[in-house]
Design a protein around this motif. Structure first.
Motif, short mmCIF file in Angstrom:
data_model
loop_
_atom_site.label_atom_id
_atom_site.label_comp_id
_atom_site.label_asym_id
_atom_site.label_seq_id
_atom_site.Cartn_x
_atom_site.Cartn_y
_atom_site.Cartn_z
N SER A 1 0.84 -1.20 0.00
CA SER A 1 0.00 0.00 0.00
C SER A 1 0.88 1.26 0.00
O SER A 1 1.86 1.34 0.74
N CYS A 2 0.52 2.24 -0.85
CA CYS A 2 1.30 3.49 -0.90
C CYS A 2 1.29 4.16 0.46
O CYS A 2 2.27 4.80 0.86
N GLN A 3 0.17 4.03 1.17
CA GLN A 3 0.09 4.65 2.50
C GLN A 3 1.06 4.00 3.47
O GLN A 3 1.71 4.67 4.27
N ALA A 4 1.15 2.69 3.39
CA ALA A 4 2.08 1.97 4.26
C ALA A 4 3.52 2.35 3.91
O ALA A 4 4.36 2.60 4.79
N ALA B 1 4.58 5.09 2.46
CA ALA B 1 4.85 6.47 2.86
C ALA B 1 5.10 6.55 4.37
O ALA B 1 6.01 7.25 4.83
N ALA B 2 4.29 5.83 5.12
CA ALA B 2 4.47 5.85 6.58
C ALA B 2 5.85 5.30 6.95
O ALA B 2 6.53 5.84 7.84
N ALA C 1 -0.32 1.45 9.14
CA ALA C 1 -0.84 2.21 8.00
C ALA C 1 -1.53 1.27 7.01
O ALA C 1 -2.58 1.60 6.44
N SER D 1 -5.21 0.39 7.68
CA SER D 1 -6.28 1.35 7.42
C SER D 1 -6.45 1.61 5.92
O SER D 1 -7.29 2.42 5.53
N ASP D 2 -5.66 0.94 5.09
CA ASP D 2 -5.83 1.11 3.64
C ASP D 2 -6.63 -0.06 3.07
O ASP D 2 -6.12 -0.89 2.32
#
Ligand SMILES: *Cc1c(COP(=O)(O)O)cnc(C)c1O
Length: 368
Positions: free
Chosen positions: A47-50, A52-53, A264, A267-268
């Motif tokens: 996940s991009c969110q993971a 980035a985190a 992260a 939550s994605d």
């Protein structure tokens, strides 16, 4: 002069490598890199969110991670409607299995598994001086729950290990069947339920989120979440078993970055759903490939498919020949599944490349 010697129980263990990794296979064959369809890693990334985190967290890598992994445990507790003290975090299911074996399997006592199922459990059982007993897969390639129940009643094992969905068969048992297994095994036996592939199957097939004093269910960020290299997974169980694991696990054993990434990733949900959908599509491609070649395959609830080549020799030749072409897959080791090859769902381009090689080699290898 005396030489330091390993403890007798350790010295008695034959050298074992549960897996030869793709890097080693590549080095051996002189390939810079392999098409990795052999370890059920996600072809669909993280996940991009993971990501980035984790990137944001990197500068703090000089700090240990929170030894209690509290943020992640609370997020998981919320998801599973339990409490943070029902959750324990470790560096993947492989790590959790070691904790379960150390906790419940006294040297000399028995653990049950399915012959040819996920081998890391066996590796821990042997390593901690336990005795392993196995039940074969059914003829249809399913984990034989009735067989496990029967043997458990006879040998009163400390642990019964079941992967659901299973690796390498890809088969899944219903929640009712797993509940029946839990009810039927002896009162002092722990059911170690490996749900590494849970995200690929519908929740209604899986055991509901019960907490039971004889049940340890394990999940991971390695497969659907695409974070195998980060090494992070969790178990859901009673506070008492969590506290037992906490006593013996490595205090700082969970990577700080992995904790942040996993939180992260959780939550994605849209990312996870898109991976699951792409994997379902890829499985169907492999099923179709097998059908078009007249080869049987096992219906899979995971991110890989087993295709039947009719004999163990032909399956082995297929794995070797594919490797010589730079394509990494694996095959089940034990009968009755040893005539199958297991291929991980890759991206659409990877699946096409695999299909091309596979078709050629099916023509070149002779059925036994
Ligand atoms: C891949 C796999 C694992 C490994 O999980 P990690 O969390 O990466 O240690 C465990 N069990 C099964 C059945 C697997 O296929």
């Amino acid at each position: 002069m005396r030489t330091p010697r390993p403890a007798a129980a350790i010295e008695a263990i034959p050298p074992t490598t549960p897996f030869i990794g793709p890097e080693e296979l590549a080095r051996g064959g002189g390939h810079p890199e392999l098409l990795r369809l052999g370890a059920n890693e996600s072809a669909f990334g993280i996940s991009c969110q993971a990501l980035a985190a984790m990137q944001r967290e990197l500068p703090r890598l000089s700090w240990y991670g929170d030894p209690e992994s509290i943020d992640l445990r609370e997020a998981l507790a919320q998801r599973y409607q339990c409490r943070a003290d029902n959750i324990v975090i470790a560096s993947g299911i492989d790590d959790l299995m070691g904790l379960a074996v150390r906790s419940f399997l006294a040297p000399g006592s028995v653990a049950l598994t399915t012959r040819g199922s996920y081998p890391t459990f066996n590796f821990h059982v042997i390593g901690y001086g336990g005795s392993l007993q196995c039940v074969d897969y059914t003829h249809e390639g399913q984990v034989d729950l009735e067989g496990l129940i029967g043997l458990a009643k006879r040998v009163n094992p400390a642990i019964v290990y079941v992967a659901n969905p299973d690796n390498p068969s890809g088969s899944v048992h219903s929640r009712a069947a797993i509940q029946k297994l839990l009810d039927a095994i002896p009162a002092g036996t722990v059911l170690l339920l490996d749900e590494a592939y849970a995200e690929f199957t519908q929740d209604e097939f899986l055991l509901p989120h019960i907490i039971d004093k004889r049940l340890i269910r394990m999940r991971t960020f390695s497969k659907a979440y695409g974070m195998a290299g980060a090494r992070i997974g969790y178990a859901i169980t009673t506070p008492r078993i969590v506290a037992t694991f906490q006593k013996i696990r490595l205090h700082y054993g969970v990577n700080r970055n992995a904790q942040v990434g996993a939180l992260a990733a959780l939550s994605d949900q849209p990312f996870l759903e898109s991976v699951v959908a792409q994997v379902a599509e890829g499985r169907e491609d492999y099923n179709e490939l097998a059908r078009s070649l007249g080869l049987p395959y096992l219906p899979s609830a995971a991110n890989f498919v087993c295709i039947d080549l009719g004999s163990a020799t032909r399956a082995k030749t297929m794995v070797t020949e594919l490797l010589s072409r730079g394509v990494f897959i694996r095959k089940p080791t034990a009968p009755p599944l040893d005539r199958y090859v297991r291929v991980t769902v890759g991206t659409s381009a990877q699946r096409k490349a695999f299909a091309r090689h596979f078709r050629e080699l099916v023509d070149l290898t002779v059925p036994a």
